[in-house]
Every structure is written in structure tokens, then in C-alpha cells.
Design a protein around this motif. Sequence first.
Motif, PDB file in Angstrom:
ATOM      1  N   TRP A 167      49.746  36.514  57.461  1.00  8.25           N
ATOM      2  CA  TRP A 167      49.125  37.344  58.500  1.00  8.25           C
ATOM      3  C   TRP A 167      48.905  36.552  59.782  1.00  8.25           C
ATOM      4  O   TRP A 167      48.756  37.126  60.857  1.00  8.25           O
ATOM      5  N   ASP A 168      48.823  35.250  59.669  1.00  4.81           N
ATOM      6  CA  ASP A 168      48.700  34.347  60.814  1.00  4.81           C
ATOM      7  C   ASP A 168      48.916  32.955  60.236  1.00  4.81           C
ATOM      8  O   ASP A 168      48.048  32.443  59.522  1.00  4.81           O
ATOM      9  N   THR A 169      50.070  32.374  60.527  1.00  5.34           N
ATOM     10  CA  THR A 169      50.432  31.132  59.828  1.00  5.34           C
ATOM     11  C   THR A 169      49.572  29.946  60.248  1.00  5.34           C
ATOM     12  O   THR A 169      49.686  28.880  59.667  1.00  5.34           O
ATOM     13  N   GLU A 170      48.695  30.142  61.243  1.00  4.99           N
ATOM     14  CA  GLU A 170      47.736  29.073  61.552  1.00  4.99           C
ATOM     15  C   GLU A 170      46.477  29.203  60.717  1.00  4.99           C
ATOM     16  O   GLU A 170      45.547  28.400  60.834  1.00  4.99           O
ATOM     17  N   ARG A 171      46.448  30.217  59.854  1.00  3.86           N
ATOM     18  CA  ARG A 171      45.264  30.446  59.026  1.00  3.86           C
ATOM     19  C   ARG A 171      45.544  30.124  57.563  1.00  3.86           C
ATOM     20  O   ARG A 171      46.692  30.136  57.113  1.00  3.86           O
ATOM     21  N   ALA A 172      44.456  29.885  56.828  1.00  2.00           N
ATOM     22  CA  ALA A 172      44.553  29.574  55.398  1.00  2.00           C
ATOM     23  C   ALA A 172      44.740  30.871  54.607  1.00  2.00           C
ATOM     24  O   ALA A 172      44.262  31.931  55.022  1.00  2.00           O
ATOM     25  N   PRO A 173      45.418  30.772  53.464  1.00  4.77           N
ATOM     26  CA  PRO A 173      45.602  31.954  52.630  1.00  4.77           C
ATOM     27  C   PRO A 173      44.439  32.161  51.675  1.00  4.77           C
ATOM     28  O   PRO A 173      44.384  33.154  50.955  1.00  4.77           O
ATOM     29  N   GLY A 174      43.507  31.221  51.620  1.00  4.26           N
ATOM     30  CA  GLY A 174      42.486  31.239  50.573  1.00  4.26           C
ATOM     31  C   GLY A 174      43.000  30.491  49.365  1.00  4.26           C
ATOM     32  O   GLY A 174      44.196  30.303  49.192  1.00  4.26           O
ATOM     33  N   GLY A 175      42.053  30.034  48.545  1.00  2.00           N
ATOM     34  CA  GLY A 175      42.451  29.271  47.371  1.00  2.00           C
ATOM     35  C   GLY A 175      41.733  29.776  46.145  1.00  2.00           C
ATOM     36  O   GLY A 175      40.923  30.691  46.232  1.00  2.00           O
ATOM     37  N   SER A 176      42.052  29.216  45.013  1.00  2.00           N
ATOM     38  CA  SER A 176      42.992  28.118  44.926  1.00  2.00           C
ATOM     39  C   SER A 176      44.426  28.577  44.684  1.00  2.00           C
ATOM     40  O   SER A 176      45.356  27.799  44.881  1.00  2.00           O
ATOM     41  N   SER A 177      44.624  29.862  44.302  1.00  2.00           N
ATOM     42  CA  SER A 177      45.995  30.326  44.036  1.00  2.00           C
ATOM     43  C   SER A 177      46.667  30.791  45.326  1.00  2.00           C
ATOM     44  O   SER A 177      47.284  31.864  45.360  1.00  2.00           O
ATOM     45  N   GLY A 178      46.579  30.001  46.398  1.00  2.00           N
ATOM     46  CA  GLY A 178      47.102  30.424  47.698  1.00  2.00           C
ATOM     47  C   GLY A 178      48.599  30.675  47.682  1.00  2.00           C
ATOM     48  O   GLY A 178      49.084  31.646  48.274  1.00  2.00           O
ATOM     49  N   GLY A 179      49.352  29.815  46.998  1.00  2.00           N
ATOM     50  CA  GLY A 179      50.810  29.983  46.954  1.00  2.00           C
ATOM     51  C   GLY A 179      51.206  31.283  46.271  1.00  2.00           C
ATOM     52  O   GLY A 179      52.129  31.977  46.718  1.00  2.00           O
ATOM     53  N   SER A 180      50.504  31.632  45.200  1.00  2.00           N
ATOM     54  CA  SER A 180      50.828  32.864  44.478  1.00  2.00           C
ATOM     55  C   SER A 180      50.489  34.096  45.314  1.00  2.00           C
ATOM     56  O   SER A 180      51.220  35.094  45.292  1.00  2.00           O
ATOM     57  N   ALA A 181      49.371  34.033  46.053  1.00  2.00           N
ATOM     58  CA  ALA A 181      48.994  35.157  46.920  1.00  2.00           C
ATOM     59  C   ALA A 181      50.025  35.343  48.023  1.00  2.00           C
ATOM     60  O   ALA A 181      50.462  36.457  48.316  1.00  2.00           O
ATOM     61  N   PRO A 215      42.034  34.597  47.462  1.00  2.00           N
ATOM     62  CA  PRO A 215      43.280  34.583  48.253  1.00  2.00           C
ATOM     63  C   PRO A 215      43.952  35.954  48.308  1.00  2.00           C
ATOM     64  O   PRO A 215      44.606  36.271  49.304  1.00  2.00           O
ATOM     65  N   ALA A 216      43.786  36.774  47.262  1.00  2.00           N
ATOM     66  CA  ALA A 216      44.345  38.133  47.317  1.00  2.00           C
ATOM     67  C   ALA A 216      43.724  38.874  48.500  1.00  2.00           C
ATOM     68  O   ALA A 216      44.419  39.538  49.271  1.00  2.00           O
ATOM     69  N   ALA A 217      42.400  38.741  48.646  1.00  2.00           N
ATOM     70  CA  ALA A 217      41.701  39.425  49.744  1.00  2.00           C
ATOM     71  C   ALA A 217      42.199  38.927  51.097  1.00  2.00           C
ATOM     72  O   ALA A 217      42.488  39.715  51.993  1.00  2.00           O
ATOM     73  N   LEU A 218      42.326  37.620  51.236  1.00  2.00           N
ATOM     74  CA  LEU A 218      42.694  37.038  52.534  1.00  2.00           C
ATOM     75  C   LEU A 218      44.163  37.274  52.890  1.00  2.00           C
ATOM     76  O   LEU A 218      44.553  37.147  54.055  1.00  2.00           O
ATOM     77  N   CYS A 219      44.987  37.600  51.886  1.00  2.00           N
ATOM     78  CA  CYS A 219      46.415  37.829  52.149  1.00  2.00           C
ATOM     79  C   CYS A 219      46.800  39.307  52.046  1.00  2.00           C
ATOM     80  O   CYS A 219      47.978  39.644  52.157  1.00  2.00           O
ATOM     81  N   GLY A 220      45.831  40.180  51.783  1.00  2.00           N
ATOM     82  CA  GLY A 220      46.135  41.613  51.767  1.00  2.00           C
ATOM     83  C   GLY A 220      46.931  42.089  50.566  1.00  2.00           C
ATOM     84  O   GLY A 220      47.752  42.998  50.684  1.00  2.00           O
ATOM     85  N   VAL A 221      46.710  41.477  49.402  1.00  2.00           N
ATOM     86  CA  VAL A 221      47.376  41.950  48.180  1.00  2.00           C
ATOM     87  C   VAL A 221      46.319  42.234  47.106  1.00  2.00           C
ATOM     88  O   VAL A 221      45.136  41.955  47.290  1.00  2.00           O
ATOM     89  N   VAL A 222      46.782  42.808  45.986  1.00  2.00           N
ATOM     90  CA  VAL A 222      45.882  43.063  44.865  1.00  2.00           C
ATOM     91  C   VAL A 222      45.832  41.814  43.987  1.00  2.00           C
ATOM     92  O   VAL A 222      46.868  41.214  43.695  1.00  2.00           O
ATOM     93  N   GLY A 223      44.631  41.414  43.588  1.00  2.00           N
ATOM     94  CA  GLY A 223      44.474  40.283  42.666  1.00  2.00           C
ATOM     95  C   GLY A 223      43.483  40.662  41.581  1.00  2.00           C
ATOM     96  O   GLY A 223      42.407  41.187  41.886  1.00  2.00           O
ATOM     97  N   PHE A 224      43.838  40.415  40.329  1.00  2.00           N
ATOM     98  CA  PHE A 224      43.025  40.883  39.203  1.00  2.00           C
ATOM     99  C   PHE A 224      42.713  39.744  38.243  1.00  2.00           C
ATOM    100  O   PHE A 224      43.615  39.059  37.772  1.00  2.00           O
ATOM    101  N   LYS A 225      41.415  39.553  37.971  1.00  2.00           N
ATOM    102  CA  LYS A 225      40.987  38.615  36.932  1.00  2.00           C
ATOM    103  C   LYS A 225      40.540  39.425  35.720  1.00  2.00           C
ATOM    104  O   LYS A 225      39.516  40.095  35.772  1.00  2.00           O
TER     105      LYS A 225
END
Lengths: 482, 96
Positions: A143-157, A180-190
Motif C-alpha cells: 500500500w506504500d512501500t515506505e511503510r511496514a507491513p506489520g509483523g511478524s508474518s509480514g512476508g506472508s501478508a 499484518p493482515a490488517a495493515l496489508c488489507g487482507v484476511v488473517g485468521f488465528k
Amino acid sequence: MINQLTAAEIAAKLRAKEVSAREVTQSFLDRIAKEDSHYNAFLTVNSDQAIVQADQAQSKIDSGDHHPLCGIPIALKDNLSTRNIKTTCASRILENYIPPFTATSVQKLDDIGAISIGKTNLDEFAMGTTNENSAFGPVHNPWDTERAPGGSSGGSAVAVSAELAPLSLGSDTGGSIRFPAALCGVVGFKPTYGRVSRYGLVAFASSLDQIGPFAKNVEDAALLANAISGHDPLDSTSLKDSQINISDLKAGSLRGLRLGIPEELFGPEIDPQVREVFELACDNLAREGAEIKRLSLPSINYGVTTYYIIAPAEASSNLARFDGVRFGPRIEKEGHIESFSATRGELFGPEVKLRIMVGTYALSSGYYDAYYHRAQQVRGLMTAEFERAYQDLDFIISPTSPIVAPKLGGITDQMALKALDLCTIPANMGGFPSISIPCGLAYDLPVGFQLTGPVMSDEKILQASYAIEQAFGRDYRRPPIL
Amino acid sequence: MSISLDEVRHVANLARLQLSETELLSFQGQLNSLLGHFEDIQNLDVSGVAPKPHAVAMQNVFARDIAHQPLPREEALRNSADTKAGLFIVPTIIEE
């Protein structure tokens, strides 16, 4: 374009023979080769092996008897052990580690013909909130490559958000899937603790860790949760009858759904624009018939402290195995303790060392009662408080993250970073299933909507999430860069 | 409560982490900051609350005692920095 489709849509095309498994896999491999230099989401790409797997998947598809995820590429967080494929945990201490066995969750995917397309970047040993603690460089948010994706599963998000893979797996110890799901705009489920085997997941905090899916939508997340769940005799914390049943997924309705917002997750810690997006989402659900009420769960205020005692305590014990004898390089010194200490001091990164120090201190003689024992009592208090709330409610809801994606390097105060786990920690404490669904944009960046339910309510939470996702719509889902 | 540099050194030794003087000082600061935040639970009344060590409590989980093919020796040794004659070489612990 194949990359824009959901896993369920790709599966339909594979079944209809509109596209082959090899074409699907090759198209994602090509995208990774072309685009991942912007994101650094992958640490290893299984180019050759993925094509072999794709051809095997095609045979299964041609035979007509196959799982919906057969032939679908899936990216794996690089703390999931994969036989004969490097598994680094984004740490220099495991830089060249090649596991002799495969994690149960990954084995289940192999067995149904899903394609292991590559291993994704993470905070070293899954310890971090922004994915800036990787020994192999940070991950960048699409969404903005100068920003973090969130962690720790940032690569997967990012793999899912940037459409480098239709699905991915992550692990969640204090929010590492949902955040990281929230910060990258995808669904993430625990899922509920114990529904997905942890066998082969490199342990961080064993009583909190759980594996789960990232996906473009709830239907895909449910498909993947179904595929990886189930009892496993190789994990003694695995629950009986734990496969997540998704046959009634689309039967969920919002009418009469009882949702509760804890005021402790709605205070000044939450960015005002994030709060506004969340409130609009709540209004939307109320219009569709959901009953939303406010409540107080005071023990949430102690979640961050409790987590940052319990998780490092367990980590300090789990990470004791990395001593340069059985895995990784060894730095030889006079004496065995000196050798172990030099190897660990040199090859662990700063955050991992800090957490080992915190955990060792909390467990050490004289401090055990004041820290570790007391934190476990607070964990008991918090779980009981949530369980009482579930007597009158279906789910606890809140924003998944107090803020939108921060700039890389933008938060330097270590405690401020750790406090970002505020909303996600309680689910790990109680073993509760918890999901993050995109619900809108603040500052043109994604905001996540989190639902947390009682233990074993995974089917219900996925059903409700499916209905909620329909109510939210999905016009704002793709990063503009794509 | 605040932690001295000697205590940081002691904890680093317990944790088997060789740290430089700069790292020791940095960790002293960070540990003190974290411990400051951890004070919040010290005043919380938890009397009578049972500690919760597990997410979902289970009891008596047994594995069936069945012999199975173990990992081949060469695979078990493959990731080690130093092996000899099918064994891990460990740093010298007992002097001759």
C-alpha cells in the motif's frame, strides 16, 4: 489476470480445465521474480520444486478426485519446517538450516496437491510487530512501500496483498497473523489453539503459538483453515476432533449476531481515523441486524505486560537449543559455555537477544513469583473475563491494530512498538479463535476489523466473518500500486 | 525496581549470551524500561487466581508406544557444524 483471482476462483478454472496447474504456478513464479524486489516478501522461492508439484497436482485434477486447493500455490512463513527446503526463521543462526522433516500443516497441503511456492520473510523467530527485525531486511507494504507491513508474518501478508500468491500461512503468538493482515488489507485468521498442529513450527512461545491462513477473502481463509486443521499425534497440545468444518460457511447471517466492543480497546490508544473507520463498519453491521453493545474487560489493560513476560519466558527456554552444536554455525572458544555464548551472542539479532534476556530474568531465582507466576495468574484472570463476556455475546470486536501501517523506521520507542499488540494479545492468552477482516481505509491505508470468539467457535467465527465481509463490500481491497 | 549492570551480566551468563559492553549497557536500559512497565501487574489483586500455563488445558496426553523408523543418522547430523564418526562433536567439557 490469474494473480487477481481468489483461490476458490482459480480452483474453479482448474476444474473447468480453463487453465493448467503449471500455468497457474508459473504465473505466480513470474510475478515473484518480477515484483518481489519491491517488497522483499520471499526469502526462498521454490521455483523448480513448485513446477514438479504443479504437474503432480495436474494429474490429480485430471483424475477428477481432488481437494479444492489442489494446484493452488501457497506461500509459507519461513518458520515452518520444510524437508529439504531451507528454513531460516529470518535468523543468521539458521541461515543455512535445511530441516529433515516437514511441518504437519505443510504436509497436509502437500498431500492434497497444493503447491509450496516459497518461504516468506518474518521478524527473526517471529519476534516483532513491524517485520523490521528480519536478519534479511525488512518487508515493504504494497500500500506504500515506505511503510511496514506489520509483523511478524509480514512476508506472508504481503505475498497475498501484492498478489504474489493467492494464499499463505503465518503463525500468530501475540497477533502475528492478524496484525499484518490488517495493515496489508487482507484476511488473517488465528484458529483456536490446538486446532492446527504446531509440529514443525519452530517454537517461539509454545503456549501461545498457532498457525493460520492469510487470504484475499474469508472463503479462501476458511478453505485453507479446513485443509491444515485436524488432530495430530505429533503435537501433544493438538485437540481431538479439531478439523475446522466449513460446509455451512455461507449460511451465516448478521441478524441477531451479538457483538461486544470492550471500552479498553476503544480508548486514546486507537488512532482517531482508525476509530472512525471502525465505527462506520459497526454502524453498517448494526443496519444489517447485528446487536452491538459496549462492555468493559479491565484485564485487557494488563495484556501487553502479561504477554511480554510469558512469551519471552517461553522463548528463552525454546531458544536454548540453538547453541551451535546441532544446528547452524559454531564460534569456537576456550570452554563449552564460552563457545555456546559466543555463537548465540554473535548470531542472534538484537530483539531476540532482548527477549531471551527478559525471559531469563523473569524465570530466574528471586523474580519468578513476581513476574512469571503473577503473569500466568493475570492470564487466568483475563481468560475468565472473556469467557464470562461470551455468556451474553457471540464475539468481542475491535480494530485489529490501533494504527495504520507505520513508516519503516518510524517507531523507535521499543515499548510503543510492543504496545501495538494491545488488541490482538487477549486471543492468544485464552487460545481463542480470532480473525481480521479489512473494513475500510484511513489515511488511504487499510484498517482491520477483528472478531474474537470462545474456544472452538472457529466455524461460527468464519460464518459470521463471511456475512460481515459481504456487508463491508470489497471495493477498497487492492493496493493502488497493483 | 531497577536492574544493575552486574545483574544484566549475570542474566546474560544464565542465558548463554556473550554481549559487548555496549550491548550490556543498551540491554540494561531496555530491561529497566520494560520492568518499569511490568510494575502495573504488581499492584493487581490476583489472590486466589490459579495460574494459567496453557491456552487450552489438556490432561494425560499419551502417545502410543510403537517402534518406528527413526530419522537416518546422516540426516540428523546434516545441519551440524562439526560431526565425526556419526556423532555430534561438542565443545570440550571435561579436561583430560
